[in-house]
Design an enzyme around this catalytic site. Structure first.
Site, PDB file in Angstrom:
ATOM      1  NE  ARG A  91     -24.264  31.976   7.896  1.00  0.00           N
ATOM      2  CZ  ARG A  91     -23.773  31.875   9.123  1.00  0.00           C
ATOM      3  NH1 ARG A  91     -24.330  31.057  10.002  1.00  0.00           N
ATOM      4  NH2 ARG A  91     -22.708  32.553   9.475  1.00  0.00           N
ATOM      5  CE1 TYR A 230     -28.349  37.300   4.307  1.00  0.00           C
ATOM      6  CE2 TYR A 230     -28.047  35.140   5.294  1.00  0.00           C
ATOM      7  CZ  TYR A 230     -27.528  36.330   4.832  1.00  0.00           C
ATOM      8  OH  TYR A 230     -26.172  36.542   4.886  1.00  0.00           O
ATOM      9  CE  LYS A 239     -22.095  30.317   4.128  1.00  0.00           C
ATOM     10  NZ  LYS A 239     -20.635  30.321   4.257  1.00  0.00           N
ATOM     11  CG  HIS A 259     -16.895  28.901   6.209  1.00  0.00           C
ATOM     12  ND1 HIS A 259     -17.123  29.656   7.332  1.00  0.00           N
ATOM     13  CD2 HIS A 259     -17.452  29.592   5.187  1.00  0.00           C
ATOM     14  CE1 HIS A 259     -17.788  30.760   7.005  1.00  0.00           C
ATOM     15  NE2 HIS A 259     -17.993  30.748   5.706  1.00  0.00           N
ATOM     16  CB  SER A 281     -19.915  34.431   8.448  1.00  0.00           C
ATOM     17  OG  SER A 281     -20.173  33.072   8.185  1.00  0.00           O
ATOM     18  CB  CYS A 283     -13.710  36.835   9.885  1.00  0.00           C
ATOM     19  SG  CYS A 283     -14.764  36.985  11.344  1.00  0.00           S
ATOM     20  CG  ASP A 306     -18.539  31.356   1.832  1.00  0.00           C
ATOM     21  OD1 ASP A 306     -18.073  31.909   2.844  1.00  0.00           O
ATOM     22  OD2 ASP A 306     -19.637  30.778   1.826  1.00  0.00           O
ATOM     23  NE  ARG A 398     -23.520  38.515   3.599  1.00  0.00           N
ATOM     24  CZ  ARG A 398     -22.516  37.711   3.944  1.00  0.00           C
ATOM     25  NH1 ARG A 398     -21.753  37.154   3.035  1.00  0.00           N
ATOM     26  NH2 ARG A 398     -22.258  37.469   5.212  1.00  0.00           N
TER      27      ARG A 398
HETATM   28  P1  GDP Z   1     -16.064  37.075   4.627  1.00  0.00           P
HETATM   29  O1  GDP Z   1     -17.487  37.171   5.032  1.00  0.00           O
HETATM   30  O2  GDP Z   1     -15.275  36.146   5.496  1.00  0.00           O
HETATM   31  O3  GDP Z   1     -15.912  36.802   3.183  1.00  0.00           O
HETATM   32  O4  GDP Z   1     -15.424  38.512   4.928  1.00  0.00           O
HETATM   33  P2  GDP Z   1     -15.220  39.774   3.969  1.00  0.00           P
HETATM   34  O5  GDP Z   1     -13.981  39.631   3.167  1.00  0.00           O
HETATM   35  O6  GDP Z   1     -16.475  40.047   3.227  1.00  0.00           O
HETATM   36  O7  GDP Z   1     -14.964  40.890   5.050  1.00  0.00           O
HETATM   37  C1  GDP Z   1     -15.890  41.137   6.091  1.00  0.00           C
HETATM   38  C2  GDP Z   1     -15.644  42.509   6.662  1.00  0.00           C
HETATM   39  O8  GDP Z   1     -14.322  42.560   7.195  1.00  0.00           O
HETATM   40  C3  GDP Z   1     -15.730  43.610   5.616  1.00  0.00           C
HETATM   41  O9  GDP Z   1     -16.335  44.738   6.191  1.00  0.00           O
HETATM   42  C4  GDP Z   1     -14.297  43.883   5.277  1.00  0.00           C
HETATM   43  O10 GDP Z   1     -14.096  45.205   4.833  1.00  0.00           O
HETATM   44  C5  GDP Z   1     -13.577  43.604   6.587  1.00  0.00           C
HETATM   45  N1  GDP Z   1     -12.184  43.128   6.359  1.00  0.00           N
HETATM   46  C6  GDP Z   1     -11.788  42.177   5.479  1.00  0.00           C
HETATM   47  N2  GDP Z   1     -10.445  42.041   5.495  1.00  0.00           N
HETATM   48  C7  GDP Z   1      -9.971  42.922   6.408  1.00  0.00           C
HETATM   49  C8  GDP Z   1      -8.672  43.263   6.888  1.00  0.00           C
HETATM   50  O11 GDP Z   1      -7.640  42.732   6.460  1.00  0.00           O
HETATM   51  N3  GDP Z   1      -8.596  44.219   7.864  1.00  0.00           N
HETATM   52  C9  GDP Z   1      -9.712  44.835   8.357  1.00  0.00           C
HETATM   53  N4  GDP Z   1      -9.558  45.755   9.299  1.00  0.00           N
HETATM   54  N5  GDP Z   1     -10.970  44.553   7.920  1.00  0.00           N
HETATM   55  C10 GDP Z   1     -11.101  43.608   6.964  1.00  0.00           C
HETATM   56  P1  PGA Z   2     -19.395  34.853   4.339  1.00  0.00           P
HETATM   57  O1  PGA Z   2     -20.622  34.038   3.708  1.00  0.00           O
HETATM   58  O2  PGA Z   2     -18.596  33.791   5.027  1.00  0.00           O
HETATM   59  O3  PGA Z   2     -18.749  35.422   3.137  1.00  0.00           O
HETATM   60  O4  PGA Z   2     -19.894  35.876   5.302  1.00  0.00           O
HETATM   61  C1  PGA Z   2     -21.872  33.961   4.201  1.00  0.00           C
HETATM   62  C2  PGA Z   2     -21.981  33.275   5.528  1.00  0.00           C
HETATM   63  O5  PGA Z   2     -21.025  32.603   5.966  1.00  0.00           O
HETATM   64  O6  PGA Z   2     -23.059  33.388   6.113  1.00  0.00           O
HETATM   65 MN    MN Z   3     -19.436  31.941   4.568  1.00  0.00          MN
HETATM   66 MN    MN Z   4     -17.437  36.327   1.815  1.00  0.00          MN
END
Ligand code: GDP
Ligand code: PGA
Ligand code: MN
Ligand code: MN
Length: 617
Positions: A91, A230, A239, A259, A281, A283, A306, A398
């Protein structure tokens, strides 16, 4: 399809090849499409029906264009790998604009541009921008079609990759168009990769433009996106609509567009709870949404990963739907140990973008296996070995996959009324200062916790990875109006909840606190179920908590740590509250709050004052 004319054919000729009868289409959508075709001059117009056959034909077209390649069907059935342009991987917050009539209504956290000037600017860019390409018209519904919480939109795009992605991420096609024909309101969204083709010109594998814009007109509910394909910049239903425009609709109509992931947690007692959680994002939302608990007897089911739309239902309770139909998830870090549910979801029918390819035609990314394969093709398409010294998969690579394919999807995930939310969680990626979990004293304190979330930047957006920034409610890049007003809307929403029903509890979590050695203190992933257990036991009134300056935290034996190899020292570090560091943080919050001027609700100043007093005690 493969030899579609790359000429400046006339609009009449273009429309004669499009399927479906004009008469059945809503007149306002048809008129809008005709106007856009005149502006952008596509060679063809295709009204998407959302069928499997259409998806198949588009995937074949993308293969022949070189945008995607099919993975080994024996290892990854009906799955594809896209490699984006090297500069179109995330993004672009610096190119995202909220064009409210008054700058103050976009607030200090958004890029604002004058709507009249911006409209002229993007209209100029869009003039002729689809020459030589097909304009796809995608009617879509966010939320189950017919749900009282669903909303409709129509996106035009000249990117078949965006059509395929939107087909996975939303309920796209004829049913949505029928709902619009029946009179539902719809949000118009215009997308062009900004790469017109001259007659006979060879197309790029990933057409895009160095100039990029993601533009929102909140008052008129319109979206323009130019130059990027993207997902976060181009799947406008996600988004741009379901967060930026929907947050404005939500403010005006008295609900929340957030979110947030949504999960259903079932305790060994059989009692079920629904939690919604906002993290920035990359996290941990998708991982928490698909969590497979390490503790016996507990189950977590997925409703969304999400975005959540929340409103007070007819029964006075807080109800939420997942407006999406798929997952656009971060690949790196996903493995059979961290997120086995995601790995199972990705067995096939998946489009991967910017991951690495193995020698036998499957995918790989950092963290998928403990040791990398000896040889790969990296996300740029280059030969790669572990000695290459660069990541094989882009850090923001992704997967795009249907939610239906997720083995943990809850049977209620498409309930048109939504599920009743029992608790709300805020979180971020914080190496220091923020404990593993705290519980807010009440809703208003919870709003303060949400408003003051800070998180280290990730690869999901352009910028410096690791840099700490305030990301209130994980909505910094997604709130379509002044965030001071957004905080006030949340406070007001709590007052409305208090009048009608039980107010959800609010928690803050941090899976990412680091020890002196730089490693994560908390094992995370499936072990996060222990924190969920504490939360739902707090809801039941059975878990023990003690007061702390930041909120209630588990007592020494409050958190279930059975079978976990974690020293008492590390547990102490996970919950440590360094008063000096937290007072410095309070000063930083004061500076952040000051940027909102008189749009900041007085209640948040009061909460900051209370925090400082508790820290000074
Ligand atoms: P989203 O973008 O908020 O959906 O985040 P994701 O679930 O896709 O996670 C983003 C990154 O953080 C990935 O590389 C995960 O492996 C990592 N991650 C997610 N949950 C945890 C956790 O509980 N502990 C740690 N250390 N890393 C995490
Ligand atoms: P994420 O989604 O929160 O799973 O990373 C895409 C974004 O927020 O850009
Ligand atoms: Mn997101
Ligand atoms: Mn995600």
């Amino acid at each position: 399809l493969l030899d579609h004319p790359r000429t400046d054919s006339t609009l009449e000729a273009a429309q004669s090849v499009s399927p479906g009868a004009d008469a059945e289409r809503p007149a306002d959508v048809s008129a809008w499409v005709a106007e856009l075709a005149e502006l952008m001059q596509p060679a063809d117009i295709h009204w998407c029906d959302g069928s499997t056959r259409e998806r198949h034909e588009l995937l074949q077209l993308l293969v022949s264009n070189g945008t995607i390649e099919q993975l080994n069907p024996e290892l990854r059935p009906y799955s594809f790998l896209a490699r984006s342009h090297e500069a179109d991987v995330a993004r672009l917050e610096s190119r995202t604009f909220i064009c409210s009539a008054e700058q103050i209504d976009a607030g200090p956290t958004n890029n604002w541009a004058d709507p009249v000037r911006m409209r002229a600017e993007v209209t100029d860019l869009l003039r002729g921008s689809m020459r030589g390409r097909t304009m796809y018209v995608m009617p879509f519904s966010m939320g189950p079609i017919g749900s009282p919480m669903a909303k409709l939109g129509v996106q035009v795009t000249d990117s078949p990759y965006v059509v395929v992605s939107t087909g996975t991420m939303t309920r796209m096609g004829t049913a949505a168009l029928d709902a619009i024909a029946a009179g539902a309101e719809w949000v118009p969204a215009i997308h062009s990769v900004g790469a017109p083709l001259a007659p006979g010109e060879k197309d790029a594998a990933w057409p895009c433009n160095d100039t990029k814009y993601i533009v929102h007109f909140p008052e008129t509910r319109e979206i323009f996106s130019y130059g990027s394909a993207y997902g976060g910049n181009a799947i406008l239903a996600k988004k741009a609509f379901a967060l930026r425009i929907a947050s404005v609709q939500a403010r005006d109509e008295g609900w929340l567009a957030e979110h947030m992931l949504i999960i259903k947690v079932t305790a060994p007692t059989g009692r079920a709870y629904h939690l919604a959680a906002a993290f920035p994002s990359a996290c941990g939302k998708t991982n928490l949404a698909m969590l497979s608990p390490s503790i016996p007897g507990w189950t977590v089911e997925t409703i969304g990963d999400d975005i959540a739309w929340l409103r007070i239902g007819a029964d006075g309770r807080l109800r939420a739907i997942n407006p999406e139909a798929g997952f656009f998830g971060v690949a790196p870090g996903t493995s059979a140990t961290t997120n086995p549910t995601a790995m199972d979801t990705l067995w096939g029918n998946t489009v991967f973008t910017n991951v690495a390819k193995t020698e036998d035609g499957d995918v790989w990314w950092e963290g998928m296996t403990s040791a990398p394969p000896a040889r790969l093709i990296d996300w740029r398409g280059n030969a790669w070995t572990p000695e290459s010294g660069v990541p094989a998969a882009h850090p923001n690579s992704r997967f795009t996959v249907s939610a239906r394919q997720c083995p943990s999807i809850a049977s209620t995930w498409e309930d048109p009324e939504g599920v009743v939310i029992d608790a709300i969680i805020f979180g971020g990626r914080r190496a220091t200062n923020v404990p593993l979990v705290v519980e807010a004293r009440d809703w208003d304190h919870g709003v303060f916790l949400g408003a003051t979330i800070a998180s280290e930047q990730t690869a999901a957006a352009e910028g410096t990875v690791g840099e700490l920034r305030r990301d209130p409610f994980a909505m910094l890049p997604f709130c379509g109006y002044n965030m001071g007003d957004y905080f006030a809307h949340w406070l007001d929403f709590g007052r409305r909840l208090r009048r009608s029903a039980r107010v959800p509890r609010v928690f803050q979590v941090n899976w990412f606190r680091k020890g002196a050695d730089g490693s994560f203190l908390w094992p995370g992933f499936g072990e996060n179920a222990r924190v969920l257990q504490w939360m739902v036991e707090r809801l039941d009134g059975t878990a023990c908590a003690e007061d702390s300056p930041l909120g209630s935290i588990p007592t020494a034996d409050g958190l279930n740590l059975d079978g976990l190899d974690l020293s008492e020292d590390r547990v102490r570090e996970l919950f440590a509250q360094d008063k000096g560091a937290l007072l410095a943080e309070a000063d930083d919050i004061e500076g952040f709050f000051a940027t909102f001027g008189d749009r900041l609700p007085a209640e948040l100043d009061r909460q900051l004052d209370l925090l400082r007093r508790r820290l000074a005690d």
